[in-house]
Scaffold this active site. Structure first.
Site, PDB file in Angstrom:
ATOM      1  N   TYR A 186       0.846  -1.192   0.000  1.00  0.00           N
ATOM      2  CA  TYR A 186       0.000   0.000   0.000  1.00  0.00           C
ATOM      3  C   TYR A 186       0.887   1.250   0.000  1.00  0.00           C
ATOM      4  O   TYR A 186       2.116   1.142   0.018  1.00  0.00           O
ATOM      5  CB  TYR A 186      -1.010  -0.068   1.150  1.00  0.00           C
ATOM      6  CG  TYR A 186      -1.947  -1.256   0.940  1.00  0.00           C
ATOM      7  CD1 TYR A 186      -2.809  -1.275  -0.148  1.00  0.00           C
ATOM      8  CD2 TYR A 186      -1.904  -2.369   1.764  1.00  0.00           C
ATOM      9  CE1 TYR A 186      -3.631  -2.374  -0.391  1.00  0.00           C
ATOM     10  CE2 TYR A 186      -2.716  -3.480   1.523  1.00  0.00           C
ATOM     11  CZ  TYR A 186      -3.579  -3.466   0.439  1.00  0.00           C
ATOM     12  OH  TYR A 186      -4.375  -4.557   0.181  1.00  0.00           O
ATOM     13  N   GLY A 326      -4.423 -13.899  13.141  1.00  0.00           N
ATOM     14  CA  GLY A 326      -5.390 -13.365  12.198  1.00  0.00           C
ATOM     15  C   GLY A 326      -6.476 -14.360  11.834  1.00  0.00           C
ATOM     16  O   GLY A 326      -7.523 -14.448  12.495  1.00  0.00           O
ATOM     17  N   ARG A 327      -6.236 -15.138  10.779  1.00  0.00           N
ATOM     18  CA  ARG A 327      -7.298 -16.025  10.290  1.00  0.00           C
ATOM     19  C   ARG A 327      -7.756 -17.015  11.348  1.00  0.00           C
ATOM     20  O   ARG A 327      -8.937 -17.373  11.404  1.00  0.00           O
ATOM     21  CB  ARG A 327      -6.828 -16.737   9.016  1.00  0.00           C
ATOM     22  CG  ARG A 327      -6.811 -15.809   7.805  1.00  0.00           C
ATOM     23  CD  ARG A 327      -5.964 -16.335   6.698  1.00  0.00           C
ATOM     24  NE  ARG A 327      -4.554 -16.395   7.086  1.00  0.00           N
ATOM     25  CZ  ARG A 327      -3.584 -16.894   6.317  1.00  0.00           C
ATOM     26  NH1 ARG A 327      -3.890 -17.388   5.126  1.00  0.00           N
ATOM     27  NH2 ARG A 327      -2.328 -16.885   6.732  1.00  0.00           N
TER      28      ARG A 327
HETATM   29  C1  FMN Z   1      -9.650 -11.148   5.697  1.00  0.00           C
HETATM   30  C2  FMN Z   1      -8.293 -10.517   5.875  1.00  0.00           C
HETATM   31  C3  FMN Z   1      -8.179  -9.140   5.817  1.00  0.00           C
HETATM   32  C4  FMN Z   1      -6.935  -8.523   6.033  1.00  0.00           C
HETATM   33  N1  FMN Z   1      -6.860  -7.158   6.090  1.00  0.00           N
HETATM   34  C5  FMN Z   1      -5.696  -6.557   6.456  1.00  0.00           C
HETATM   35  C6  FMN Z   1      -5.654  -5.171   6.750  1.00  0.00           C
HETATM   36  O1  FMN Z   1      -6.675  -4.488   6.779  1.00  0.00           O
HETATM   37  N2  FMN Z   1      -4.450  -4.644   7.069  1.00  0.00           N
HETATM   38  C7  FMN Z   1      -3.309  -5.398   7.138  1.00  0.00           C
HETATM   39  O2  FMN Z   1      -2.240  -4.866   7.418  1.00  0.00           O
HETATM   40  N3  FMN Z   1      -3.345  -6.734   6.920  1.00  0.00           N
HETATM   41  C8  FMN Z   1      -4.517  -7.326   6.615  1.00  0.00           C
HETATM   42  N4  FMN Z   1      -4.565  -8.690   6.494  1.00  0.00           N
HETATM   43  C9  FMN Z   1      -3.379  -9.486   6.842  1.00  0.00           C
HETATM   44  C10 FMN Z   1      -3.449  -9.920   8.313  1.00  0.00           C
HETATM   45  O3  FMN Z   1      -3.373  -8.796   9.189  1.00  0.00           O
HETATM   46  C11 FMN Z   1      -2.310 -10.897   8.649  1.00  0.00           C
HETATM   47  O4  FMN Z   1      -1.095 -10.223   8.513  1.00  0.00           O
HETATM   48  C12 FMN Z   1      -2.337 -12.131   7.763  1.00  0.00           C
HETATM   49  O5  FMN Z   1      -3.641 -12.667   7.670  1.00  0.00           O
HETATM   50  C13 FMN Z   1      -1.386 -13.210   8.264  1.00  0.00           C
HETATM   51  O6  FMN Z   1      -1.726 -13.625   9.569  1.00  0.00           O
HETATM   52  P1  FMN Z   1      -2.577 -14.992   9.830  1.00  0.00           P
HETATM   53  O7  FMN Z   1      -1.807 -16.107   9.186  1.00  0.00           O
HETATM   54  O8  FMN Z   1      -2.607 -15.111  11.325  1.00  0.00           O
HETATM   55  O9  FMN Z   1      -3.920 -14.817   9.216  1.00  0.00           O
HETATM   56  C14 FMN Z   1      -5.779  -9.316   6.252  1.00  0.00           C
HETATM   57  C15 FMN Z   1      -5.916 -10.708   6.256  1.00  0.00           C
HETATM   58  C16 FMN Z   1      -7.150 -11.305   6.101  1.00  0.00           C
HETATM   59  C17 FMN Z   1      -7.257 -12.805   6.182  1.00  0.00           C
END
Ligand code: FMN
Length: 364
Positions: A186, A326-327
């Site tokens: 971004y 996150g997820r």
């Molecule tokens: C549905 C979704 C929306 C996300 N939106 C953002 C966001 O708004 N800003 C951001 O920095 N990362 C965003 N991410 C990335 C997450 O913050 C995170 O870094 C990523 O999912 C990896 O972590 P995890 O394996 O625990 O899901 C998003 C991820 C998912 C799955």
């Protein structure tokens, strides 16, 4: 001294009850296309706060309308958007969790169809379908998207002012901290990366020049938020390609951010250019720990952290100060309560009506 997942952490004037936090995750649920909170946001963040997490970082919230990823992203460019976010903050606080918000500008990755709802997810929207012209450091398109316009000096000044104005509104809404989004390709990351920034003015070329916009934003935000309020920055610790923004540059930029009053670096990766990413459990933790080791700045680790033993290992080994889930938090909004059970830690924030389900916990 060894830290543990459920030990509180203090950053400036705030103390967060534990070290399992929720990272920002776009909900594409500002369905009025006006950047405003809907019932979904209140329900979603309320459930996660009830689920025992220490802090929630509310999803990427655009500082200007053209800084949204999709028409259904949250915004904080207008005073009218404050009241809805106050409701979100109040729900989070009702469950004694800490509320942060990620302030963002999508740059060349804006104006795309949301992940659900309408259009083809992740493709550029034309103006008839609610899209807009995007801006970026250089007129180089992100893979598969429309080319942006190169932002000029006045545009850069306006971006800095918009981040500061949004930070003021975040304070008004009651947030405990703000996070500046400089990751995932971004706008602020696009400036930092030599792959998307080919400017020849004082915002391009050397790392100092490429990071200039981010550092101006940090200064502007730090200046308008209370002294006791933490400011976080999210960086992509590598782009996973040769010649891109990498861990050495991320380390240097973290140091510069910390000198300007940033309290914690949230280290993610990728998002700016196509790359082969070695995805696996905890695959970005090493990036966070490297930044921490080299700078001494507190860090958050994120990426495929899905169980309590992983969180404990990351915190107890000193790899990171905070883990972001996150997820897995979407799959299990009560992840943190379950983690307390697995780690056999007593906590006093199991919601009273749920206590019978958590009798194994000393505090429940
Ligand atoms: C549905 C979704 C929306 C996300 N939106 C953002 C966001 O708004 N800003 C951001 O920095 N990362 C965003 N991410 C990335 C997450 O913050 C995170 O870094 C990523 O999912 C990896 O972590 P995890 O394996 O625990 O899901 C998003 C991820 C998912 C799955």
């Amino acid at each position: 001294m060894t830290k543990t997942t459920f030990e509180p952490i203090t950053l400036r004037g705030i103390t967060v009850r534990n070290r399992i936090w929720v990272p920002p995750m776009c909900q594409y649920s500002a369905t009025g296309r006006d950047g405003k909170v809907t019932d979904w946001h209140i329900e979603h963040y309320g459930a996660l706060a009830r689920g025992g997490f220490g802090a929630l970082i509310v999803e990427a919230t655009a500082v200007v309308p053209e800084g949204r990823i999709s028409p259904c992203c949250l915004g904080l460019w207008s005073d009218e958007q404050v009241a809805g976010l106050t409701k979100v903050v109040d729900r989070i606080h009702a469950h004694k969790a800490t509320a942060g918000i990620q302030l963002a500008h999508a740059g060349r990755k804006g104006s795309v169809a949301p992940e659900w709802g309408f259009g083809t997810p992740g493709t550029s929207l034309d103006e008839e379908n609610g899209g807009w012209a995007t801006v970026a450091p250089s007129s180089i398109a992100a893979a598969g998207l429309k080319a942006p316009t190169e932002i000029d000096g006045a545009g850069i000044d306006a971006v800095v002012a918009a981040f500061a104005a949004a930070a003021v509104r975040a304070v008004e809404a009651g947030f405990d901290f703000v996070e500046i989004h400089s990751a995932h390709g971004y706008l602020l990351h696009e400036f930092c990366s030599p792959l998307s920034n080919q400017r020849t003015d004082s915002y391009g070329g050397s790392l100092g020049n490429r990071a200039r916009l981010l550092l101006r934003v940090v200064d502007a935000v730090r200046k308008v938020v209370p002294e006791q309020m933490p400011v976080l920055v999210r960086l992509s610790g590598t782009e996973w390609v040769d010649g891109g923004f990498d861990i050495d540059e991320a380390t240097t930029v973290t140091g510069w951010c910390a000198e300007r009053g940033v309290d914690l670096a949230d280290i993610s990766s990728a998002g700016n250019v196509p790359a082969e990413i070695p995805i696996g459990p905890g695959y970005q933790v090493r990036l966070a720990s490297t930044v921490r080791e080299r700078t001494g700045v507190p860090v958050a680790a994120v990426g495929m952290i899905v169980n309590a033993f992983q969180t404990e290992q990351i915190i107890a080994s000193g790899a990171a100060d905070v883990v972001l889930v996150g997820r897995q938090a979407l799959r299990d909004p009560a992840f943190a309560l379950h983690a307390a059970v697995e780690l056999r830690v007593g906590i006093d924030y199991v919601p009273a009506p749920y206590r019978r389900a958590f009798r194994q916990l000393p505090g429940a």
